[in-house]
Design an enzyme around this catalytic site. Structure first.
Site, PDB file in Angstrom:
ATOM      1  N   ASP A 123     -38.008  14.345  47.022  1.00  0.00           N
ATOM      2  CA  ASP A 123     -38.898  13.674  46.087  1.00  0.00           C
ATOM      3  C   ASP A 123     -40.361  13.892  46.457  1.00  0.00           C
ATOM      4  O   ASP A 123     -40.723  13.950  47.636  1.00  0.00           O
ATOM      5  CB  ASP A 123     -38.582  12.174  46.088  1.00  0.00           C
ATOM      6  CG  ASP A 123     -39.382  11.404  45.080  1.00  0.00           C
ATOM      7  OD1 ASP A 123     -39.192  11.659  43.874  1.00  0.00           O
ATOM      8  OD2 ASP A 123     -40.200  10.554  45.478  1.00  0.00           O
ATOM      9  N   GLU A 173     -38.764  18.624  44.167  1.00  0.00           N
ATOM     10  CA  GLU A 173     -39.471  18.105  43.003  1.00  0.00           C
ATOM     11  C   GLU A 173     -40.952  18.371  43.258  1.00  0.00           C
ATOM     12  O   GLU A 173     -41.644  17.582  43.897  1.00  0.00           O
ATOM     13  CB  GLU A 173     -39.228  16.599  42.810  1.00  0.00           C
ATOM     14  CG  GLU A 173     -39.842  16.084  41.523  1.00  0.00           C
ATOM     15  CD  GLU A 173     -40.353  14.662  41.606  1.00  0.00           C
ATOM     16  OE1 GLU A 173     -40.618  14.067  40.559  1.00  0.00           O
ATOM     17  OE2 GLU A 173     -40.507  14.144  42.717  1.00  0.00           O
TER      18      GLU A 173
END
Length: 863
Positions: free
Chosen positions: A545, A598
């Protein structure tokens, strides 16, 4: 439970002077703990280091303890022996030998009862009985009671009792002293403490403050246990934690100092084990700035006074082996900072936690037996970028609200298998205090959230998915952590996991702390954590993330709020080095696993190998494709011709990285609307646009990811408080066929996708794609060919206009005699108008003429 490492040795407690300076010396490393046999005289020097122990016995079932009677007050002294100060059982010639270790059984740990005469927070460790092999024999004691040990130095005593001593083992436990063997025990709130040697008990004299001591006229250090009573009729036999050498080896400490311990969870945290023949738990924690650390838990009524830990030299690691504490015990670390502040912290390495809002760590040992050998053996046979990869993103807590990990293990594999997805991706399952963070503000990096069950329950879920042929990806959050005062923030009273510079420590977007990735121990904590999930939980992929927030020093910061790197640039070189190390380590230790970034910027080389300067990820989310394509599809069809390039621009950079096309949770929350609700027009047109978009997405180069609820065109935004609107699929609902139709399309998209290598085999190679029509802006039409490694094609055509286009002319390869419609999103079965091409379409002069359904995508293959 595993036997403690042989590197730790098998010798009884460290010797230390009974008195001395209060100056803090360096704590001894485990390699300095070797013992030699003590001189066989009563007048052994106070610094004598003890003797080698005899062989230890394996744990045995509980049996009765043979004890000498004890009366109220001072014990009746045994007849003194004036000629030989040794115990009657000791050999008279040939040198003394230590008796065999007493056999032990598993110890039960309970809290002290609150009774009159015993403080409410009395510290009691209840253990099972021990077995001795010799009959009780009286030891010579003075007629007026036990002989106390030499008093502790006042400064050492104060530091010990205040939780600020770096080496409590030097003050507590057992050692040779002038006059025999000295015992000193710390048992706050105890009424009386006795030592049991060879079945014989002798009381210890109280020194106040919970300290008890005595000197027994022995030549060698014996095996012993303690009898501790808090009331007149309540007595417990326990092992002394301070008679054990460290249960952590020199190699572990070296690797921790170097930041290279790839199995850090086996060295730090709470590890149930059998150490020196005794069952218990080894507690270890990294707190280099602390004055002292103690263990507190439900086994001590949350009072850490009785269990101070020792510092293991320059490693910054504190350690204590607690006999009798086992699986299920709750605990925290009581830390005294260098400024004298005292506070409780959850274990950063805890592998199990209490269910929030409770915050304690829990001792755990895994008993799960894996049954996914076949899956693990074949998952790495084909590189992920050359294999089908269709992902269903799930928030486990809300997918089917109220289900546990084990209940999900029944329903989730069946549902995902039916829809044909190859993988599931879990939003963070690591422990987090605030449910509204969806798991992205992590406090327990090594523990699956207790909201849904135990770590073994989570393993059961992963195992069930693997047995169903479904891979498991989990979101992993190394970019930041919350500021909760019981967790990682200022862990030992100072910035430790976060940078010391406040400008670097604060994450400007989320009100959290960033990790200090320039510190070797912190980087090791995270690298080992990535390995942990792949190795211990058989996770098949980590979606990392917020990578962009890690890569740039000026991320969400204005001028003056950040400092350039050594080259004067904005790249965070520590973060780059960390990500490269993490990826290289995971791929080396867990073959077949994929890491996914990401990352929302144009950083070059995210999926390039680390040996050529890349970050080393296997795949990267294509945030540009997602943003552009959703922007295009949200326009009314009449206006789409002005945004035609938003659907074609992705092919300009499609092969710069290995991409995933994500329609994730982030796109269906916070006012962004669900996917079907982004579409213009009436309800029929919204669903038609939704279906056409999914057909375009599945045919576009790159892997697919779809968030739960979008597979059946849920109209409402997702909320963690109620999850997907499953009632839309209830046959009693009038519009159920509309939603069921979209779900059927997703099932067929996945089925054809998996069976058609042209859609995935050359995702990362330009030879796998060719535009047929890319400039038909006035028509809102896109057409392209996908190829597999053998050159077999698939033709994908999307018509994003609400009109039927008859005899639409498309150029195709000459060597294909006929094309047949493989999938049509306008099929009546999906809720469409039923405009199809039922018969094979034959080319003429290198062209075919198709009927293009309104707001639909059509796939054709040779046949």
């Amino acid at each position: 439970m595993p036997e403690a490492s042989a590197r730790s040795g098998s010798l009884i407690g460290a010797a230390a002077p009974e008195t001395g300076s209060s100056t803090t010396p360096s704590a001894p490393a485990t390699s300095d703990r070797a013992r030699t046999e003590a001189p066989k005289t009563v007048g052994s020097p106070a610094r004598a280091t003890g003797v080698h122990k005899g062989s230890t016995a394996a744990a045995s079932p509980p049996s009765a303890v043979t004890r000498a009677p004890e009366t109220t007050g001072a014990p009746t002294p045994a007849t003194p022996e004036t000629t030989d100060p040794t115990t009657p059982d000791a050999p008279k010639s040939g040198g003394p030998t230590a008796p065999s270790a007493p056999k032990t059984s598993d110890r039960a740990v309970t809290e002290a009862p609150e009774t009159s005469g015993s403080p409410a927070h009395a510290t009691q460790v209840r253990e099972g009985p021990t077995t001795t092999t010799s009959a009780p024999t009286a030891l010579p004691v003075p007629a007026d009671g036990p002989t106390p040990s030499t008093p502790l130095d006042p400064a050492d005593r104060d530091r010990l009792l205040s939780g600020a001593h770096h080496d409590p083992h030097a003050l507590l436990g057992v050692r040779l002293v002038p006059g025999g063997v000295g015992f000193r025990v710390l048992r706050p709130y105890a009424r009386a403490v006795s030592v049991v040697v060879d079945g014989t008990r002798r009381p210890l004299a109280s020194e106040g403050g919970g300290l008890f001591s005595c000197v027994l006229p022995l030549e060698v250090i014996p095996e012993y246990t303690l009898l501790v009573s808090y009331t007149e009729d309540d007595e417990h036999e326990v092992h002394d934690p301070y008679r054990f050498l460290p249960a952590l080896g020199d190699l572990d400490l070296h690797l921790i100092r170097e930041g290279r311990h790839e199995e850090l969870w086996k060295a730090l945290g709470a590890e149930p084990m059998t150490h020196d023949g005794v069952a218990g738990t080894r507690f270890t924690v990294w707190a280099p700035n602390a004055q002292g650390v103690r263990v507190a838990g439900d086994f001590s009524s949350w009072d850490g006074t009785a269990f101070p830990m020792r510092s293991l030299g320059s490693s910054g690691v504190w350690e204590l082996f607690l006999p009798g504490v086992g699986d299920g015990a709750r605990y925290k670390f009581e830390i005294t900072s260098r400024y004298g502040d005292r506070f409780l912290k959850a274990d950063p390495m805890a592998r199990r936690t209490e269910e929030p809002p409770a915050t304690a760590s829990i001792v755990t040992a895994s008993h799960h037996e894996w049954n996914d050998e076949e899956w693990l053996a074949r998952r790495g046979q084909t590189p992920v970028h050359e294999a089908p990869f269709s992902v269903y993103e799930v928030h486990l807590g809300s997918w089917r609200q109220g289900l546990t990990y084990r209940q999900l293990a029944v329903e989730l594999p069946a549902y995902v298998s039916d829809l044909g997805f190859t993988h599931v991706e879990f939003m963070p399952v690591t422990e987090h205090p605030f449910g509204g963070s969806w798991g992205y503000q992590v406090t327990g990096f090594y523990a699956p959230t207790a909201r849904l069950g135990t770590p073994d329950d989570f393993k059961f879920l992963v195992d069930a998915l693997h047995q169903a042929g479904i891979g498991v990806i989990m979101d992993w959050v190394p970019a930041h952590f919350p500021k909760d005062d019981w967790a990682l923030a200022r862990f030992d009273g100072e910035p430790l996991y976060e940078p010391g510079d406040a400008r670097r420590a604060e994450h400007p977007d989320w009100g959290t702390y960033e990790f200090d990735l320039g510190r070797t121990e912190v980087r090791n904590f995270l690298v080992a954590n990535a390995v942990y999930w792949c190795q211990e939980f058989h996770i098949d992929g980590l979606r990392v993330d917020a990578v962009a927030s890690m890569l740039y020093l000026d991320y969400s910061r204005d001028s003056g709020q950040w400092t350039p790197n050594v080259h004067g640039g904005r790249d965070d070189l520590d973060a780059v080095a960390f990500l490269q190390e993490m990826n290289a380590t995971v791929y080396r230790r867990a073959p077949g696993v994929v890491t996914i970034a990401e990352e929302s910027t144009a950083w070059d080389g995210v999926t390039r190998p680390t040996d050529t300067g890349g970050l080393g990820f296997g795949l990267k989310w294509n945030m540009g494709w997602m943003h552009d394509s959703l922007g295009y599809i949200a326009h009314e069809p009449v206006h789409r011709k002005f945004h035609h390039n938003e659907m074609t621009f992705s092919m300009v950079y499609a092969y710069s990285e290995n991409y995933v096309l994500p329609i994730s949770h982030d796109e269906v929350v916070h006012g962004k609307q669900a996917l079907v609700s982004k579409m213009p027009g009436d309800w029929w047109q919204q669903r038609a646009n939704h279906r056409a978009y999914l057909g375009f997405m599945w045919a576009h180069p790159g892997k697919q990811l779809l968030f739960m609820g979008q597979e059946f065109a849920q109209g409402a935004e997702w909320s963690e408080s109620h999850g997907p609107d499953w009632w839309l699929l209830d046959p009693a609902y009038d519009a159920e066929p509309d939603h069921r139709g979209v779900q059927s399309l997703v099932r067929d998209l996945n089925t054809v996708y998996r069976d058609t290598p042209a859609l995935w085999q050359l995702d990362t190679q330009p030879v796998g794609f060719r535009w047929v029509v890319g400039d038909a802006a006035e028509d809102n039409v896109f057409a392209f060919l996908r190829y597999d490694a053998d050159g077999s094609p698939l033709l994908a055509v999307s018509n994003f206009s609400p009109v039927v286009r008859h005899d639409y002319r498309l150029g195709v390869p000459d060597d294909i005699p006929a094309w047949r419609e493989t999938l049509n999103t306008d099929n009546a079965r999906y809720g469409g108008s039923g405009v199809t091409n039922p018969d094979p379409v034959k080319p003429r002069d290198g062209h075919i003429r198709l009927t293009l359904p309104p707001l639909a995508t059509v796939w054709l293959t040779p046949g």
